[in-house]
Design an enzyme around this catalytic site. Sequence first.
Site, PDB file in Angstrom:
ATOM      1  N   TYR A 142      99.382  34.195  38.213  1.00  0.00           N
ATOM      2  CA  TYR A 142      99.003  35.356  37.401  1.00  0.00           C
ATOM      3  C   TYR A 142      99.584  35.147  36.015  1.00  0.00           C
ATOM      4  O   TYR A 142     100.755  34.805  35.872  1.00  0.00           O
ATOM      5  CB  TYR A 142      99.575  36.633  38.025  1.00  0.00           C
ATOM      6  CG  TYR A 142      99.352  37.885  37.203  1.00  0.00           C
ATOM      7  CD1 TYR A 142      98.072  38.396  37.017  1.00  0.00           C
ATOM      8  CD2 TYR A 142     100.421  38.561  36.621  1.00  0.00           C
ATOM      9  CE1 TYR A 142      97.862  39.556  36.269  1.00  0.00           C
ATOM     10  CE2 TYR A 142     100.223  39.728  35.874  1.00  0.00           C
ATOM     11  CZ  TYR A 142      98.935  40.211  35.699  1.00  0.00           C
ATOM     12  OH  TYR A 142      98.736  41.355  34.968  1.00  0.00           O
ATOM     13  N   ASP A 237     103.697  28.924  31.921  1.00  0.00           N
ATOM     14  CA  ASP A 237     103.898  30.367  31.836  1.00  0.00           C
ATOM     15  C   ASP A 237     105.240  30.677  32.490  1.00  0.00           C
ATOM     16  O   ASP A 237     105.365  30.687  33.713  1.00  0.00           O
ATOM     17  CB  ASP A 237     102.750  31.088  32.550  1.00  0.00           C
ATOM     18  CG  ASP A 237     102.950  32.600  32.547  1.00  0.00           C
ATOM     19  OD1 ASP A 237     104.043  33.060  32.171  1.00  0.00           O
ATOM     20  OD2 ASP A 237     102.012  33.311  32.943  1.00  0.00           O
ATOM     21  N   LYS A 265     109.631  39.439  29.804  1.00  0.00           N
ATOM     22  CA  LYS A 265     110.594  40.000  30.751  1.00  0.00           C
ATOM     23  C   LYS A 265     112.058  39.883  30.290  1.00  0.00           C
ATOM     24  O   LYS A 265     112.520  40.689  29.506  1.00  0.00           O
ATOM     25  CB  LYS A 265     110.368  39.388  32.124  1.00  0.00           C
ATOM     26  CG  LYS A 265     108.923  39.698  32.628  1.00  0.00           C
ATOM     27  CD  LYS A 265     108.758  39.501  34.091  1.00  0.00           C
ATOM     28  CE  LYS A 265     107.307  39.594  34.536  1.00  0.00           C
ATOM     29  NZ  LYS A 265     106.912  40.785  35.196  1.00  0.00           N
TER      30      LYS A 265
HETATM   31  N1  PLP Z   1     102.822  35.779  33.316  1.00  0.00           N
HETATM   32  C1  PLP Z   1     103.518  35.947  34.440  1.00  0.00           C
HETATM   33  C2  PLP Z   1     103.963  34.746  35.205  1.00  0.00           C
HETATM   34  C3  PLP Z   1     103.821  37.221  34.895  1.00  0.00           C
HETATM   35  O1  PLP Z   1     104.495  37.365  36.039  1.00  0.00           O
HETATM   36  C4  PLP Z   1     103.400  38.330  34.135  1.00  0.00           C
HETATM   37  C5  PLP Z   1     103.698  39.700  34.590  1.00  0.00           C
HETATM   38  O2  PLP Z   1     104.181  39.953  35.664  1.00  0.00           O
HETATM   39  C6  PLP Z   1     102.687  38.112  32.954  1.00  0.00           C
HETATM   40  C7  PLP Z   1     102.413  36.817  32.562  1.00  0.00           C
HETATM   41  C8  PLP Z   1     102.236  39.257  32.116  1.00  0.00           C
HETATM   42  O3  PLP Z   1     103.312  39.848  31.488  1.00  0.00           O
HETATM   43  P1  PLP Z   1     103.189  41.375  30.983  1.00  0.00           P
HETATM   44  O4  PLP Z   1     103.085  42.216  32.214  1.00  0.00           O
HETATM   45  O5  PLP Z   1     104.449  41.588  30.191  1.00  0.00           O
HETATM   46  O6  PLP Z   1     101.970  41.459  30.137  1.00  0.00           O
END
Ligand code: PLP
Length: 426
Positions: A142, A237, A265
């Site tokens: 994700y 990511d 985060k």
């Molecule tokens: N990338 C990863 C691996 C994530 O776990 C998340 C959110 O949980 C995101 C991107 C998206 O981040 P945000 O919720 O701050 O938009």
Amino acid sequence: MERSEALFAESLKLIPGGVNSPVRAFRAVGGTPFFAESAKGSKLYDVDGNEYVDYVCTWGPAILGHSSQPVQQALEAAISKGTSFGVPGPLELDMARLIEDWVPSVEKVRMCSSGTEATMSCIRLARGFTGKDKIIKFEGCYHGHVDSLLVKAGSGALTLGQPDSAGIPASLATETITLPFNDIESFLAAVNEFGDDLAGVILEPIPANAGLILPDPEFLQTLRQRADEIGFVLIFDEVMTGFRLGKAGAQGILGMTPDLSAFGKVIGGGLPVGAFGGKASIMDFLAPDGPVYQAGTLSGNPLAMAAGKAQLEELEATDAYVKLEEIGSQLEAGFRKRISDHPELPMKFYRVGSMFCLFFTKHEVHHLEDAKQSDLELFKRYFHHMKSAGVYVPPSQFETNFISSAHTNEDIEATLHAFDSFLGSN
Ligand code: PLP
């Protein structure tokens, strides 16, 4: 009626599904989500006076525990100076320096306001840099709710059985190739077929949105090698793993060097934040120097910078990664012993540092299809059992648990005690 129930009933009338982010609705486990009153250290308190040992940690950011003193003090100092300036501020440099010092692959970094913005910007930059359009992503990873990445996605999308969202043009989805994680053959086959049009490959180097999946080092090496040979941009990511698994995140512990990385985060200390960075030769394609446009009214916001900086400095000053590893291994030992005492139940436990996942399956989990074999009814029972015993684990089998450095021995004992009583109830 409990206050949480009353608030949720009201919320359903005001907010779609009653929540501002889908997984909070508890659809995968049933029941009413509880509403938070406050949070401190390892504990979350709901509006009905219940206390929970919290393994969600606001989905990752609260690595020092909730309302940590250094973060609160930094925020108070920053608020007194102003909440947003719209011109650059010195804290933005402090944050850039910290990120570039801690993560060797990041030569230049730009701040934004969420993980979604960070991955979206990485994709645009990879396309602008290479002049190509196709992106490879992996099933169950994700990357936020970016149009071109919400194809076979994990996290809430997977939990709701909607890994492919409505509202995304088919023409855009055709630019996204999704492949099974850890599968070298299918990756090489896709590169053979689409290599000439490939702008980038994006992955969670340790996927944590379909439960927790450990990468095969050879798989990661293959991605790096092919990126070097062909020239596509390798994007890690690390929104979840960055600054959580160590100073240099997953890439640090795996010994990998991506071209671009996305963060979020932990670097915001609980405030809305994201960042992306990497090779200067690619980052310099961003406006105002380069042709790839990217911007944000609140990017580099002084409150988010202050909170994030305080959190990172405290992590270093207190040797928190060592402590997190200790707490994690203690929890792991407790879970593993109980799992081996109950061979009749399908359970597999995975942990990396302060992230862990208990899958209710008999088989090892190497990719999404393995994770999907889990017994979701058993997970539901586990979730509710733990919650009634005062332990809040993520409300979906396809999420990862987070530990903070504020978790105590008593928390671990209470958690294992709750797990014992769950096991006893089966
Ligand atoms: N990338 C990863 C691996 C994530 O776990 C998340 C959110 O949980 C995101 C991107 C998206 O981040 P945000 O919720 O701050 O938009």
